[in-house]
Design an enzyme around this catalytic site. Structure first.
Site, PDB file in Angstrom:
ATOM      1  N   CYS A 114      22.821 118.939  18.460  1.00 45.79           N
ATOM      2  CA  CYS A 114      22.729 117.956  19.551  1.00 45.79           C
ATOM      3  C   CYS A 114      22.880 118.593  20.923  1.00 45.79           C
ATOM      4  O   CYS A 114      22.398 118.066  21.920  1.00 45.79           O
ATOM      5  CB  CYS A 114      23.782 116.881  19.349  1.00 45.79           C
ATOM      6  SG  CYS A 114      23.615 116.111  17.745  1.00 45.79           S
ATOM      7  N   HIS A 258      23.569 112.890  25.625  1.00 45.22           N
ATOM      8  CA  HIS A 258      22.928 112.963  24.312  1.00 45.22           C
ATOM      9  C   HIS A 258      23.093 111.602  23.643  1.00 45.22           C
ATOM     10  O   HIS A 258      24.174 111.022  23.659  1.00 45.22           O
ATOM     11  CB  HIS A 258      23.582 114.066  23.472  1.00 45.22           C
ATOM     12  CG  HIS A 258      23.322 113.924  22.010  1.00 45.22           C
ATOM     13  ND1 HIS A 258      22.050 113.826  21.503  1.00 45.22           N
ATOM     14  CD2 HIS A 258      24.164 113.829  20.943  1.00 45.22           C
ATOM     15  CE1 HIS A 258      22.113 113.689  20.192  1.00 45.22           C
ATOM     16  NE2 HIS A 258      23.389 113.683  19.824  1.00 45.22           N
ATOM     17  N   ASN A 288      19.241 108.597  17.042  1.00 43.27           N
ATOM     18  CA  ASN A 288      19.773 109.903  17.459  1.00 43.27           C
ATOM     19  C   ASN A 288      18.797 110.988  17.002  1.00 43.27           C
ATOM     20  O   ASN A 288      18.671 111.245  15.813  1.00 43.27           O
ATOM     21  CB  ASN A 288      21.152 110.077  16.817  1.00 43.27           C
ATOM     22  CG  ASN A 288      21.804 111.414  17.126  1.00 43.27           C
ATOM     23  OD1 ASN A 288      21.133 112.366  17.509  1.00 43.27           O
ATOM     24  ND2 ASN A 288      23.101 111.492  16.940  1.00 43.27           N
TER      25      ASN A 288
HETATM   26  O1  UT7 Z   1      24.679 113.500  17.312  1.00 50.08           O
HETATM   27  C1  UT7 Z   1      25.983 113.942  17.425  1.00 50.08           C
HETATM   28  C2  UT7 Z   1      26.729 113.816  16.225  1.00 50.08           C
HETATM   29  N1  UT7 Z   1      26.885 112.502  15.676  1.00 50.08           N
HETATM   30  C3  UT7 Z   1      27.640 111.557  16.265  1.00 50.08           C
HETATM   31  O2  UT7 Z   1      28.072 111.695  17.382  1.00 50.08           O
HETATM   32  C4  UT7 Z   1      27.979 110.352  15.437  1.00 50.08           C
HETATM   33  C5  UT7 Z   1      29.436 110.052  15.587  1.00 50.08           C
HETATM   34  N2  UT7 Z   1      29.926 109.029  14.676  1.00 50.08           N
HETATM   35  C6  UT7 Z   1      29.464 107.754  14.702  1.00 50.08           C
HETATM   36  O3  UT7 Z   1      28.579 107.429  15.448  1.00 50.08           O
HETATM   37  C7  UT7 Z   1      30.152 106.743  13.822  1.00 50.08           C
HETATM   38  O4  UT7 Z   1      31.279 107.326  13.226  1.00 50.08           O
HETATM   39  C8  UT7 Z   1      29.243 106.154  12.705  1.00 50.08           C
HETATM   40  C9  UT7 Z   1      28.205 105.275  13.325  1.00 50.08           C
HETATM   41  C10 UT7 Z   1      28.592 107.268  11.907  1.00 50.08           C
HETATM   42  C11 UT7 Z   1      30.057 105.310  11.752  1.00 50.08           C
HETATM   43  O5  UT7 Z   1      30.660 104.267  12.478  1.00 50.08           O
HETATM   44  P1  UT7 Z   1      32.201 103.967  12.334  1.00 50.08           P
HETATM   45  O6  UT7 Z   1      32.482 102.835  13.192  1.00 50.08           O
HETATM   46  O7  UT7 Z   1      32.945 105.243  12.590  1.00 50.08           O
HETATM   47  O8  UT7 Z   1      32.302 103.519  10.838  1.00 50.08           O
HETATM   48  P2  UT7 Z   1      33.187 104.128   9.664  1.00 50.08           P
HETATM   49  O9  UT7 Z   1      32.585 105.368   9.140  1.00 50.08           O
HETATM   50  O10 UT7 Z   1      34.622 104.164  10.086  1.00 50.08           O
HETATM   51  O11 UT7 Z   1      33.043 103.009   8.588  1.00 50.08           O
HETATM   52  C12 UT7 Z   1      33.539 101.670   8.812  1.00 50.08           C
HETATM   53  C13 UT7 Z   1      33.043 100.794   7.706  1.00 50.08           C
HETATM   54  C14 UT7 Z   1      33.253 101.398   6.320  1.00 50.08           C
HETATM   55  O12 UT7 Z   1      33.540 100.345   5.420  1.00 50.08           O
HETATM   56  P3  UT7 Z   1      35.049 100.021   4.968  1.00 50.08           P
HETATM   57  O13 UT7 Z   1      35.550 101.297   4.346  1.00 50.08           O
HETATM   58  O14 UT7 Z   1      35.768  99.666   6.227  1.00 50.08           O
HETATM   59  O15 UT7 Z   1      34.869  98.905   4.029  1.00 50.08           O
HETATM   60  C15 UT7 Z   1      31.919 101.997   5.991  1.00 50.08           C
HETATM   61  O16 UT7 Z   1      31.686 102.096   4.609  1.00 50.08           O
HETATM   62  O17 UT7 Z   1      31.629 100.623   7.839  1.00 50.08           O
HETATM   63  C16 UT7 Z   1      30.991 100.980   6.613  1.00 50.08           C
HETATM   64  N3  UT7 Z   1      29.676 101.528   6.930  1.00 50.08           N
HETATM   65  C17 UT7 Z   1      28.571 100.774   7.002  1.00 50.08           C
HETATM   66  N4  UT7 Z   1      28.375  99.466   6.810  1.00 50.08           N
HETATM   67  C18 UT7 Z   1      27.129  98.998   6.962  1.00 50.08           C
HETATM   68  C19 UT7 Z   1      29.336 102.807   7.233  1.00 50.08           C
HETATM   69  N5  UT7 Z   1      28.033 102.896   7.479  1.00 50.08           N
HETATM   70  C20 UT7 Z   1      27.524 101.657   7.359  1.00 50.08           C
HETATM   71  C21 UT7 Z   1      26.251 101.108   7.490  1.00 50.08           C
HETATM   72  N6  UT7 Z   1      26.099  99.775   7.292  1.00 50.08           N
HETATM   73  N7  UT7 Z   1      25.169 101.838   7.835  1.00 50.08           N
END
Ligand code: UT7
Length: 331
Positions: A114, A258, A288
Site C-alpha cells: 500500500c 491510501h 482498496n
Molecule cells: O491496505 C492497507 C492494509 N489494510 C487495511 O488497512 C485494512 C485494515 N483493517 C480493516 O479495514 C478492518 O479491520 C476490516 C474491514 C478488515 C475488518 O473490520 P473490523 O471492524 O476490524 O472487523 P473485525 O475483523 O473485528 O470483525 C468484526 C465482526 C466479526 O464477527 P464477530 O466475531 O464479532 O461475530 C467478523 O467475523 O465482523 C465479522 N466480519 C464480517 N461480517 C460480515 C468480518 N468480515 C465480515 C464481512 N461481512 N465481510
C-alpha cells in the site's frame, strides 16, 4: 538542485463492477456491514481475458503522458509499484516499458504494497533531484482479486481488495515547487500480519498440490492489527512531513490518503482536524487497490479540479510490511 513535479496523472480501472450485493450472493456478508465497516459500495475486478497488471498500467501511463503533453519518448526511467506482478519474475516494469515502446530505458519494480506508490515517487524524486533523469514515469498497479479467498472464510479481506492502475509523470523543474519531501518507514516485525505466503521460495517444493489446495496462496490479513497500527502511523508520518517542511496541518489543501478503509481515512481526518473538502476519498467506488489507490485517487482529484496550482497536497499510506510513508507536494 532541480525539483521534481507531477505534470500529468492518469488511471485505469477494469470495466467489471462488483457491488456489495454481488458479494452477498457468494460470501456470508451484507451490504450494511461492508458500508459501515469499510465505506466500500463497489469495486472493480479484472477481466482475465482482457486486463493484466502491465496493460492496465500502460493505459494509466498513456493517459498521464497525454495530460502532461509529454511524448512517450521523453520518459527516461520507470518506477513501477506492485505486489501483484504479471509474472513471478521479471517484474512488471519491463513489461510496461515494452508496451510503451521504450526498450532500453531503466525500469525498477517496487514491492512495498500500500505504501508502494509513495516509495516509488520518492525514488523517482531522488533521481530527478540528483540530476540523473529529467522525466520519470511512476506507476502503481494491482490485480488483487485473483488472490482473494472469495468464500465466507476470507470475507474480511475478500470484500476490501480490488484492482486498478494509476500513473504520474514526474519532471525536473527549476521552480521552487513539486515534491517537497518524502518520508519512508517499515517495521518487518509485522510482516505476517498482512501477506501472501506462497509460492514462497524457501519451500523445498515451491508448488505442490497440497499447497495449492491449502490457504496459503490467498491473502491473509489480521485486519484489527493492521487497523490499529494504521491509524497511529498515518498521523505520525503526516506530522513528520509537515514538521520537516516547517508547515502546519492547516497548510494542507488536500490530503490524499491510501484508500484502505473509509474509517481509517475519517479517523486520520479527525486527528488532523481537516474539513471534508480537504480529504479525498474514492474507496466507495474502487475498494482498496493497494499500490494503485493513491495514483487513482490523485488522478481523480485532479480531474475533478480539486488540485490547483500552488496547493499543498499531502499523500500518506500504510500497509503490508508493515510499511508506511508520506509525501508533501507543492503543486
Ligand atoms: O491496505 C492497507 C492494509 N489494510 C487495511 O488497512 C485494512 C485494515 N483493517 C480493516 O479495514 C478492518 O479491520 C476490516 C474491514 C478488515 C475488518 O473490520 P473490523 O471492524 O476490524 O472487523 P473485525 O475483523 O473485528 O470483525 C468484526 C465482526 C466479526 O464477527 P464477530 O466475531 O464479532 O461475530 C467478523 O467475523 O465482523 C465479522 N466480519 C464480517 N461480517 C460480515 C468480518 N468480515 C465480515 C464481512 N461481512 N465481510
Amino acid at each position: 538542485m532541480k525539483n521534481s513535479k507531477i505534470v500529468g496523472l492518469g488511471h485505469y480501472v477494469p470495466e467489471t463492477i462488483v457491488t456489495n450485493q454481488d458479494l452477498e450472493k457468494v460470501i456470508d456478508t451484507s451490504n450494511e456491514w461492508i458500508v459501515e465497516r469499510t465505506g466500500i459500495e463497489q469495486r472493480r475486478w479484472f477481466d482475465p481475458e482482457k486486463d493484466t497488471v502491465s496493460n492496465m498500467a500502460t493505459r494509466a501511463a498513456k493517459m498521464a503522458l497525454e495530460r502532461a503533453k509529454t511524448p512517450v519518448e521523453e520518459v527516461e526511467f520507470i518506477v513501477f509499484a506492485t505486489i501483484t506482478p504479471d509474472y513471478f519474475f521479471p517484474g512488471s516494469g519491463v513489461l510496461l516499458q515494452r508496451e510503451l515502446g521504450l526498450q532500453g530505458i531503466g525500469a525498477l519494480d517496487i514491492r512495498n504494497a500500500c505504501s508502494g506508490f509513495i516509495y516509488a515517487l520518492s525514488i523517482a524524486d531522488q533521481f530527478v533531484k540528483t540530476g540523473m533523469y529529467k522525466t520519470v514515469l511512476v506507476v502503481g498497479a494491482e490485480i488483487q482479486s485473483s488472490a482473494l479467498d472469495k468464500s465466507s472464510a476470507g470475507r474480511s479481506s475478500g470484500v476490501i481488495f480490488a484492482d486498478g492502475a494509476g500513473a504520474a509523470v514526474l519532471k525536473a523543474t527549476d521552480e521552487n515547487k513539486g515534491v517537497l519531501s518524502t518520508h519512508l518507514h517499515a517495521d518487518g516485525d509485522y510482516a505476517e500480519e498482512l501477506y501472501v505466503k506462497d509460492p514462497g521460495s524457501s519451500r523445498k517444493v515451491r508448488l505442490s498440490k497440497e499447497l495449492i489446495d491449502g490457504p496459503t496462496f490467498n491473502l491473509t490479513m489480521n485486519g484489527n492489527a493492521v487497523f490499529k497500527h494504521a491509524v497511529v502511523r498515518f498521523s505520525e508520518v503526516i506530522n513528520e512531513a509537515l514538521k520537516h517542511n516547517g508547515l502546519a496541518k492547516e497548510d494542507i489543501d488536500l490530503l490524499v490518503p491510501h484508500q484502505a478503509n473509509l474509517r481509517i481515512s475519517n479517523f486520520v481526518q479527525k486527528q488532523m482536524s481537516l474539513p471534508d473538502e480537504k480529504v479525498f476519498n474514492n474507496i466507495m467506488y474502487y475498494g482498496n487497490t493497494t499500490a494503485a489507490s493513491i495514483p487513482i485517487a490523485l488522478s481523480e482529484a485532479w480531474e475533478q479540479g480539486k488540485i490547483k496550482e500552488g496547493d499543498l497536497v499531502c499523500l500518506a499510506a500504510f500497509g503490508s510490511g508493515f510499511t508506511w510513508a508520506s509525501a508533501l507536494i507543492r503543486w
